[in-house]
Design an enzyme around this catalytic site. Structure first.
Site, PDB file in Angstrom:
ATOM      1  N   LYS A  75       0.867  -1.165   0.058  1.00 19.73           N
ATOM      2  CA  LYS A  75      -0.014   0.020  -0.213  1.00 19.73           C
ATOM      3  C   LYS A  75       0.937   1.151   0.077  1.00 19.73           C
ATOM      4  CE  LYS A  75      -4.048  -2.217   2.067  1.00 19.73           C
ATOM      5  NZ  LYS A  75      -5.010  -2.079   3.177  1.00 19.73           N
ATOM      6  N   ASP A 112      -9.947   2.182   2.750  1.00 19.67           N
ATOM      7  CA  ASP A 112     -10.190   1.482   3.824  1.00 19.67           C
ATOM      8  C   ASP A 112     -10.952   2.136   5.081  1.00 19.67           C
ATOM      9  OD1 ASP A 112      -8.686  -0.767   2.993  1.00 19.67           O
ATOM     10  OD2 ASP A 112      -6.576   0.099   3.371  1.00 19.67           O
TER      11      ASP A 112
END
Ligand code: ATR
Length: 281
Positions: A75, A112
């Site tokens: 990420k 997220d």
């Protein structure tokens, strides 16, 4: 060229990249979204070697791929290679969604945190505004969800971590967004929280953060960012302490996927039937 009547629409290609990736639920989730919304998309899981994300993304673009989800451990790498970032991705320092733009640039987003908030408030009916939240862990997972949580204006947000300095630093770097502080686990002694979110990696080894007695109590709402087919170590630990509201991160996984799907396709799929389908598995 205008497609012939009755011709099969061109399929747009998407994928998730990570390492490991074999057990990812993302392909199933996105297939269910595509089926439900009638979108012509394919979605696969791609294993990427450490250090190999930029090459893998470039290769996917060459094959006319339209977008990617990025998972552990890439990420931060994805954040580096994106040409443009959403404000929430900028803030998170991590990207879980990439979209190839028509002008050839790569747009990075992070869904997220909003996925977590949507699961907590929408699916589980938990109010965050005005509540006291404890975040366990100060790594990438915690950082990724902090801004959307603070947007809900909790009364206070405490970050507690095994390594105290990391908690203090993380709290400091988000202090413009709300009332938050960072500390070690021992300093939680005697404190009370409404909502406790586990963002540590302890569960990967079947462990739970070593909290002082009484921090988790029967009225706490406990949420683990991790999920697995069995109840996670943190969920089991909370239940053993009498907690009724103990949840794993499956709902968050589906919600963040839905946000990615909307970014790519312009439609927001219904998530409840997908969460239910995954729970039945
Ligand atoms: P991630 O991107 O998953 O957050 P990370 O950046 O390596 O991964 O962070 C892992 C987090 O889990 C950290 O907060 C780590 O605590 P430290 O900063 O002290 O290392 C926490 N963690 C890992 N194992 C743990 C354990 N057994 N007990 C408590 N915290 C743990």
């Amino acid at each position: 060229m205008t497609p012939q009547p009755g011709a099969t629409p061109a399929i747009d290609h998407y994928a998730v990249m990570g390492n490991p990736i074999r057990h990812s639920k993302s392909p199933l989730i996105h297939h269910l979204f595509a089926e439900q919304t009638g979108q012509a998309v394919s979605y696969e899981a791609i294993l990427v070697e450490r250090g190999g994300l930029a090459d893998a993304v470039a290769a996917f673009k060459e094959e006319d791929g339209k977008g990617l989800n990025i998972t552990v451990p890439f990420k931060q790498d994805a954040w580096q290679i994106a040409d443009r970032l959403s404000p929430r991705a900028q803030r998170a320092g991590a990207v879980n969604t990439l979209a190839f733009q028509t002008d050839g640039t790569l747009f990075g987003d992070n869904t997220d945190g909003v996925g977590l908030v949507r699961d907590l408030t929408g699916n589980l009916g938990i109010t965050l505004t005005g509540r006291r939240i404890l975040m366990l862990g100060a790594g990438g997972a915690a950082r990724g969800v902090l801004a959307p949580l603070l947007e809900q204006q909790p009364a206070a947000l405490v970050i507690a971590n095994r390594t105290i300095e990391r908690a203090e630093q993380l709290a400091e770097s988000f202090s413009d967004l709300g009332e938050l502080s960072g500390m070690g686990f021992a300093a939680l002694q005697g404190r009370h929280f409404d909502i406790i979110i586990n963002a540590t990696a302890a569960g990967l080894r079947g462990k739970v953060p070593d909290l002082p007695e009484g921090v988790i109590h029967a009225d706490s709402c406990c949420y683990d960012l991790m999920y697995s087919s069995e109840p996670t170590a943190f969920v089991r630990h909370a239940r053993a302490l009498g907690v009724q509201q103990a949840y794993d991160g499956l709902g968050m996984l589906v919600e963040q996927a839905a946000e990615s799907f909307q970014l790519w396709r312009g439609v927001f799929p219904a998530t409840a039937p997908v969460i239910a389908a995954l729970r039945r598995q």
